[in-house]
Scaffold this motif. Structure first.
Motif, PDB file in Angstrom:
ATOM      1  N   LEU A 235       0.847  -1.216  -0.087  1.00 42.11           N
ATOM      2  CA  LEU A 235       0.117  -0.102  -0.026  1.00 42.11           C
ATOM      3  C   LEU A 235       0.995   1.074  -0.090  1.00 42.11           C
ATOM      4  O   LEU A 235       0.564   2.027  -0.701  1.00 42.11           O
ATOM      5  N   ILE A 236       1.961   1.274   0.719  1.00 46.11           N
ATOM      6  CA  ILE A 236       2.692   2.674   0.764  1.00 46.11           C
ATOM      7  C   ILE A 236       3.452   2.531  -0.213  1.00 46.11           C
ATOM      8  O   ILE A 236       3.559   3.840  -0.895  1.00 46.11           O
ATOM      9  N   ASN A 237       3.782   1.500  -1.100  1.00 44.10           N
ATOM     10  CA  ASN A 237       4.400   1.900  -2.378  1.00 44.10           C
ATOM     11  C   ASN A 237       3.687   2.329  -3.374  1.00 44.10           C
ATOM     12  O   ASN A 237       4.049   2.859  -4.354  1.00 44.10           O
ATOM     13  N   TRP A 238       2.456   1.736  -3.160  1.00 43.58           N
ATOM     14  CA  TRP A 238       1.511   1.940  -4.293  1.00 43.58           C
ATOM     15  C   TRP A 238       1.311   3.724  -4.084  1.00 43.58           C
ATOM     16  O   TRP A 238       1.063   4.324  -5.097  1.00 43.58           O
ATOM     17  N   VAL A 239       0.902   4.250  -2.952  1.00 45.01           N
ATOM     18  CA  VAL A 239       0.781   5.588  -2.754  1.00 45.01           C
ATOM     19  C   VAL A 239       1.919   6.501  -3.022  1.00 45.01           C
ATOM     20  O   VAL A 239       1.747   7.408  -3.782  1.00 45.01           O
ATOM     21  N   ARG A 240       3.066   6.019  -2.816  1.00 39.28           N
ATOM     22  CA  ARG A 240       4.405   6.581  -3.249  1.00 39.28           C
ATOM     23  C   ARG A 240       4.339   6.796  -4.760  1.00 39.28           C
ATOM     24  O   ARG A 240       4.491   7.697  -5.518  1.00 39.28           O
ATOM     25  N   ALA A 241       4.080   5.572  -5.485  1.00 39.81           N
ATOM     26  CA  ALA A 241       3.824   5.586  -6.954  1.00 39.81           C
ATOM     27  C   ALA A 241       2.902   6.604  -7.753  1.00 39.81           C
ATOM     28  O   ALA A 241       3.056   7.351  -8.498  1.00 39.81           O
ATOM     29  N   LEU A 242       1.695   6.531  -6.828  1.00 42.62           N
ATOM     30  CA  LEU A 242       0.616   7.327  -7.397  1.00 42.62           C
ATOM     31  C   LEU A 242       1.221   8.882  -7.215  1.00 42.62           C
ATOM     32  O   LEU A 242       0.989   9.753  -8.142  1.00 42.62           O
ATOM     33  N   GLN A 243       1.817   9.343  -6.083  1.00 37.34           N
ATOM     34  CA  GLN A 243       2.273  10.523  -5.889  1.00 37.34           C
ATOM     35  C   GLN A 243       3.422  10.970  -6.656  1.00 37.34           C
ATOM     36  O   GLN A 243       3.613  12.067  -7.197  1.00 37.34           O
ATOM     37  N   ALA A 244       4.105   9.860  -7.350  1.00 41.39           N
ATOM     38  CA  ALA A 244       5.352  10.168  -8.141  1.00 41.39           C
ATOM     39  C   ALA A 244       4.845  10.682  -9.570  1.00 41.39           C
ATOM     40  O   ALA A 244       5.615  11.020 -10.365  1.00 41.39           O
ATOM     41  N   ASP A 245       3.733   9.980  -9.913  1.00 34.78           N
ATOM     42  CA  ASP A 245       3.160   9.977 -11.353  1.00 34.78           C
ATOM     43  C   ASP A 245       2.590  11.441 -11.591  1.00 34.78           C
ATOM     44  O   ASP A 245       1.537  12.060 -10.875  1.00 34.78           O
ATOM     45  N   PRO A 246       3.218  12.251 -12.177  1.00 29.88           N
ATOM     46  CA  PRO A 246       2.650  13.553 -12.731  1.00 29.88           C
ATOM     47  C   PRO A 246       1.217  13.710 -13.084  1.00 29.88           C
ATOM     48  O   PRO A 246       0.645  14.783 -12.840  1.00 29.88           O
ATOM     49  N   ASP A 247       0.998  12.869 -14.055  1.00 27.61           N
ATOM     50  CA  ASP A 247      -0.442  12.778 -14.591  1.00 27.61           C
ATOM     51  C   ASP A 247      -1.374  12.205 -13.823  1.00 27.61           C
ATOM     52  O   ASP A 247      -2.691  12.078 -14.328  1.00 27.61           O
ATOM     53  N   GLU A 257     -10.755   2.758 -11.389  1.00 27.71           N
ATOM     54  CA  GLU A 257      -9.679   2.478 -11.855  1.00 27.71           C
ATOM     55  C   GLU A 257      -8.561   2.312 -10.960  1.00 27.71           C
ATOM     56  O   GLU A 257      -8.266   2.779 -10.023  1.00 27.71           O
ATOM     57  N   ILE A 258      -7.592   1.319 -11.463  1.00 33.28           N
ATOM     58  CA  ILE A 258      -6.396   1.226 -10.472  1.00 33.28           C
ATOM     59  C   ILE A 258      -5.270   1.128 -11.309  1.00 33.28           C
ATOM     60  O   ILE A 258      -4.948   0.147 -11.970  1.00 33.28           O
ATOM     61  N   PRO A 259      -4.615   2.155 -11.115  1.00 33.11           N
ATOM     62  CA  PRO A 259      -3.207   2.159 -11.877  1.00 33.11           C
ATOM     63  C   PRO A 259      -2.179   1.634 -11.210  1.00 33.11           C
ATOM     64  O   PRO A 259      -2.338   1.473  -9.837  1.00 33.11           O
ATOM     65  N   TYR A 260      -0.903   1.061 -12.011  1.00 33.80           N
ATOM     66  CA  TYR A 260       0.247   0.336 -11.102  1.00 33.80           C
ATOM     67  C   TYR A 260      -0.346  -0.886 -10.358  1.00 33.80           C
ATOM     68  O   TYR A 260       0.145  -0.981  -9.114  1.00 33.80           O
ATOM     69  N   LEU A 261      -1.136  -1.660 -10.776  1.00 32.32           N
ATOM     70  CA  LEU A 261      -1.508  -2.817 -10.349  1.00 32.32           C
ATOM     71  C   LEU A 261      -0.402  -3.695  -9.777  1.00 32.32           C
ATOM     72  O   LEU A 261      -0.356  -4.389  -8.771  1.00 32.32           O
ATOM     73  N   GLY A 262       0.625  -3.592 -10.662  1.00 31.43           N
ATOM     74  CA  GLY A 262       1.893  -4.433 -10.442  1.00 31.43           C
ATOM     75  C   GLY A 262       2.587  -3.919  -9.144  1.00 31.43           C
ATOM     76  O   GLY A 262       3.396  -4.992  -8.766  1.00 31.43           O
ATOM     77  N   VAL A 263       2.406  -2.850  -8.517  1.00 35.48           N
ATOM     78  CA  VAL A 263       2.963  -2.575  -7.403  1.00 35.48           C
ATOM     79  C   VAL A 263       2.365  -3.190  -6.431  1.00 35.48           C
ATOM     80  O   VAL A 263       2.886  -3.619  -5.218  1.00 35.48           O
ATOM     81  N   LEU A 264       0.800  -3.441  -6.355  1.00 35.96           N
ATOM     82  CA  LEU A 264       0.129  -4.088  -5.122  1.00 35.96           C
ATOM     83  C   LEU A 264       0.478  -5.763  -5.392  1.00 35.96           C
ATOM     84  O   LEU A 264       0.323  -6.354  -4.262  1.00 35.96           O
TER      85      LEU A 264
END
Lengths: 283, 397
Positions: A235-247, A257-264
């Motif tokens: 979860l923490i990595n996922w939130v980090r990934a979402l925050q890092a994505d400028p778009d 929708e669930i972006p970056y499913l692969g992180v989870l």
């Protein structure tokens, strides 16, 4: 050093969210001088707890990561025969070859025993080792001493370490082992708790994003057939990934929708199952 | 009072040792426990050593310190409640409307599905257990909603457990999911089957053998000569034979599937065969039992140290097992009875077990289960059964 009458109390650390129940158990265990056995799903913060205790009690942490091939002796001390052999052959080191003591290296448990101050000893994933290892280790921890055969010397703990043992196993450990530990099972954090955990890691997380993420996260955990459910770390990595994505736009998550499913999901089977079920849920 | 509590736990099957009880006394004496809440957590950490017993502990605790009744171990299903709710609704629409906080007209507009939805939503809002009142869902009260005499904590609604008294927390029975009756998951299966392996040296020689190195160095007159060994690796061979035919195995498909998945990912040398009900002349490598047959006689050529695991409910008509021509399939001519075939396999593989997904309590009622149990040691396909089976498979004989 703290005498028994005035035990140092554990109240939680900066990066670790502690629930009251667990804090009580930790304090009781410290006072009773008993090892504390922690069980629970991966991602419930078993290992983190030991770090947090060490931090809040200002004691050094010594971590023993148990491996399946490990023997108890490895955790106590090692007699470095190869170096000695090498020294005796070439004789270019400063060590005294006739003194075996110079070739004894302390293992993690040994280090905790000879340390000048009280330490937190974390024995991580005890279930990986075989039963003999577990029982023998508890003997050592009970008596707080062990013998070094090669030099006929007994190592006695200068200070009794605070011992935290973790286990991932669903299966129970052996009875004699359990008899000597206090036990706690850490349940998976509920959304409320998870929110607090997120706050610690992301102080500036917006309410909307946190809510949407948590909602999605707990929904994902309920997907069927998943072998390795996403845990706190994911979860923490996922939130980090979402925050890092400028778009990244909050609306996408809110729309299911669930972006970056692969992180989870780390296993390819799980990932494809998750994609399937996520798609179905949206429609 | 505490002694009674201790015996109560033992009676309910929680393995509490006297030593741990004395330790609890010590904790009390040290002044570590200041309230019932403290007692609840401390006593659990000291006395109860597995989350499987947490649920029982909660029940005993709630009973002992509050006098809440110990419920019989019956599960209240949400669907049951929903059913009861519908019946109630049809009988007494007025009371129902009151209980749900709607008026009768509103209620009349709901379809049964919507009503249940609404009910469940309400259930989730309800933060605290409620007993004996006249509204909301609870036990023993006059509320028309809910299951008479059932325990609301059993449904795991609410979930927030902080800031509540220990007795209430205990009554919530947060740990019932961990109690022993739960279904077998792949993770648990993995734990049980972990022991099933045999380490033998394999791979490149990259580990220093200290003893041999010292000996060789001495033989060499002090010139160092290092001896390397191979690492120990798991090389256990496993044959899994699964009964995948017939309606009698249908209820167990999921659990067998779990076993299958685990076995496939974990064992390096695994062969899986399929059969229907019992063995005749051949088994199949494909689940459809059509394309890739293998004759049972062929198994004599296998390594006799291979572990053979049979999975099936072993329930069939006696003639299928005993008759020389017992096969269900027309055109499958057999010269020997299935019983003989099974005995034949049991002779080849010394380490063999039969896992039966049916509960052991029911075995006595099926004749063929007993008959097969005499050929292969039979174990229940549960956590305990698996552990016993693994012990048996790893025994030296």
């Amino acid at each position: 050093m703290n005498p028994v009458g005035e035990p140092s109390r554990f109240r939680g650390a900066a990066k670790y969210i502690l629930d009251d129940e667990l804090a009580k158990i930790v304090n009781v265990s410290i006072a009773l001088e008993m090892p504390l056995l922690l069980k629970g799903e991966p991602g419930t913060g078993k290992t983190m707890l030991a770090h947090a205790i060490a931090e809040s009690l200002a004691m050094p942490l010594i971590a023993l990561n148990v491996k399946s091939s490990m023997k108890l002796l490895d955790a106590l001390y090692q007699y470095d025969t190869l170096t000695r052999l090498n020294d005796s052959r070439f004789g270019d080191s400063k060590r005294d070859v006739s003194n075996i003591g110079e070739y004894i290296r302390m293992g993690k448990i040994g280090q905790a025993f000879v340390s000048d101050c009280r330490t937190v000893l974390l024995i991580d994933e005890i279930d990986k080792a075989d039963t003999d290892f577990q029982d023998d280790m508890l003997d050592v921890l009970d008596q707080m001493q062990f013998d070094i055969m090669e030099i006929d010397k007994t190592v006695t703990a200068k200070n009794r370490p605070v011992i935290i043992i973790t286990s991932n196993a669903k299966k129970d450990l052996s009875d004699p082992f359990l008899g000597r530990c206090n036990f706690h099972h850490i349940a998976f954090p509920d959304p409320e708790m998870m929110r607090m955990i997120l706050n610690v890691h992301f102080p500036n997380l917006s309410e909307g994003l946190a809510k949407a993420c948590l909602f999605t996260f707990y929904r994902l955990r309920e997907f069927r057939g998943i072998e390795k459910k996403p845990a706190t770390r994911e979860l923490i990595n996922w939130v980090r990934a979402l925050q890092a994505d400028p778009d990244f736009d909050l609306k996408t998550v809110e729309n299911g929708e669930i972006p970056y499913l692969g992180v989870l999901f780390k296993k390819s089977v799980d990932l494809s199952l998750a994609i399937q079920q996520a798609g179905r849920a949206r429609r | 009072m505490f002694v009674q509590f201790f015996y109560r736990l033992r009676e309910r099957g929680v393995p509490v040792t006297p030593t741990s009880f004395l330790r609890l006394q010590k904790a009390l004496a040290l002044g570590l426990i200041g309230s019932v809440d403290d007692f609840y957590t401390a006593a659990r950490a000291i006395l109860v050593k597995s989350e499987r017993y947490f649920d029982t502990y909660d029940q005993v605790f709630a009973h002992h310190f509050k006098g809440a009744t110990l419920e019989e171990i019956t599960d209240v299903d949400l669907t049951d409640i929903a059913k009861a709710l519908l019946e109630e609704w049809l009988k007494r629409p007025k009371e129902m409307a009151e209980a749900l906080g709607l008026d009768e007209k509103q209620l009349a507009q709901y379809t049964p599905e919507e009503l249940i939805r609404y009910f469940l939503d309400r259930l989730k809002e309800q933060k605290e257990a409620h007993h004996g009142g006249d509204r909301w869902i609870g036990t023993g009260g006059t509320s028309p909603v809910g299951h008479s005499g059932s325990h609301p904590g059993g449904m795991r609604v609410g979930g927030a457990s902080r800031n509540k008294s220990a007795v209430k927390v205990a009554m919530e029975r947060r740990y019932r999911d961990y109690s022993q009756e739960g279904p077998l998951t792949e993770l648990q299966m993995g734990e049980a089957l972990k022991r099933l392996r045999r380490m033998i040296p394999y791979g490149p020689r990259d580990v220093v053998n200290v003893d041999k190195t010292i000996r060789e160095t001495m033989r060499n007159g002090g010139e160092i000569s290092i001896v390397f060994d191979r690492r120990l690796t798991d090389r256990l061979k496993v044959i899994l034979m699964i009964d995948n035919g017939g309606w009698s195995m249908d209820p167990y498909i999921e659990i067998v599937q779990t076993l299958f998945n685990y076995a496939r990912s974990q064992f390096k040398d695994l062969k899986i065969y399929y059969f229907h009900n019992t063995l005749y002349g051949r088994v199949w490598l494909d689940p459809q039992r059509h394309l890739r047959p293998e004759a049972v006689e062929e198994f004599t050529r296998r390594d006799p140290d291979t572990r053979l695991i049979m999975v099936g409910d072993a329930a069939m008509a006696p003639y299928e097992l005993m008759g020389a021509n017992g096969s269900l399939y027309v055109g499958q001519k057999e010269s020997r009875s299935s019983e003989e075939r099974l005995k034949f396999l049991a002779r080849i593989f010394r380490h063999a077990v039969w896992l039966n997904p049916q509960a052991e309590a029911g075995w006595g009622y099926t004749w063929t289960i007993e008959a097969i149990g005499k050929i292969f040691p039979m174990f229940e396909l549960t956590l305990d059964g698996l552990e016993k089976a693994v012990q048996h498979l790893m025994k030296r004989h």
